[in-house]
Design an enzyme around this catalytic site. Structure first.
Site: not given
Length: 265
Positions: A140, A154
């Site tokens: 990401s 995350y």
């Protein structure tokens, strides 16, 4: 990409970026093994793609620590040999760290770190033996930025994927293996619906990426041997700018903008 006898294993293939990566490999003539929790969605995708390439469907919940070994065992039982591994399965846990119970966090870490590590370890021998093996880790853009408020696990998990990819790329370069960390920014998929954040997202439409665009960028970069792929020129520019900022300044900017893109407490 020339058709190959080796299969591509795509985790989290039932929707979003994973499904689009599967479609792109099928378009390029690569046979597939698709896995995710939702067998019905996997089978629907497989029916779509079987007109192009052979497709195996194996439902698995990678939050189960036993799942990676069982998945690899089933792949072997079906006679498929993995040449390409796409570690795509993942999700987000909304809210700050103490908002969720520990079981939710352990399941998250198992999917995002544990399963990725084990699947790679178990499949790396066949990937290396292929002579032109590939590993594509879907990370990401969060891995390239200071962590945001509410991204307690995350961003670290995605940062792990980036460093994991860099190390694997160096270790396996002499075996013809390309390893890539794909780091997309905001992408139109189910991700924000699952975390319940879509209604709160206040992000410019120009910042959103299409799953097909992300899939093509990741696969093309992996074929070139790029270790890091950042789709979209706006994100590449942002990455370049952030690297030049003092860390305190970048953290301050992230603190002011966190609430724009996710609910907190």
């Amino acid at each position: 990409m020339a058709p190959s006898t080796g299969h591509a294993l795509v985790t989290g293939a039932s929707s979003g970026i994973g499904a689009q990566i599967a479609r792109e490999y099928a378009r390029r003539g690569v046979p597939l093994v698709l896995t995710a929790r939702r067998a019905d969605r996997l089978e629907a995708l497989a029916q779509e793609l079987r007109a192009q390439v052979p497709v195996e469907v194996i439902a698995a919940d990678l939050a189960d620590p036993a799942a990676p070994a069982l998945l690899v065992e089933e792949i072997g039982r079906r006679g498929a040999k993995i040449r390409i591994l796409v570690n795509n399965a993942g999700y987000g846990v909304p809210g700050r760290y103490l908002k969720s119970d520990w079981k939710m966090h352990t399941d998250f870490l198992q999917v995002m770190v544990g399963a990725v590590s084990e699947l790679t370890w178990r499949l790396l021998p066949s990937i290396r033996d292929a002579g032109d093996g590939r590993i594509l880790n879907v990370a990401s853009f969060a891995a390239l930025m200071p962590a945001a408020d509410g991204q307690t696990l995350y961003a670290p998990a995605k940062s792990f994927l980036l460093k994991f990819s860099e190390a694997l790329a160096l270790e396996n370069a002499n075996r013809g293996v390309h390893v890539t960390a794909l780091c997309p920014g905001f992408t139109y998929s189910e991700f924000h619906d699952v975390t319940g954040t879509r209604a709160k997202m206040r992000v410019s439409p120009r910042m959103w990426l299409d799953t097909a665009e992300v899939a093509r960028a990741g696969i093309d970069g992996n074929e070139r041997g790029d270790v890091l792929v950042v789709p979209g020129w706006r994100y590449r520019l942002m990455h370049a700018v952030v690297k030049l900022l003092p860390h305190r300044t970048a953290m301050g900017l992230m603190a002011r903008n966190s609430r724009k893109v996710r609910p907190l407490d």
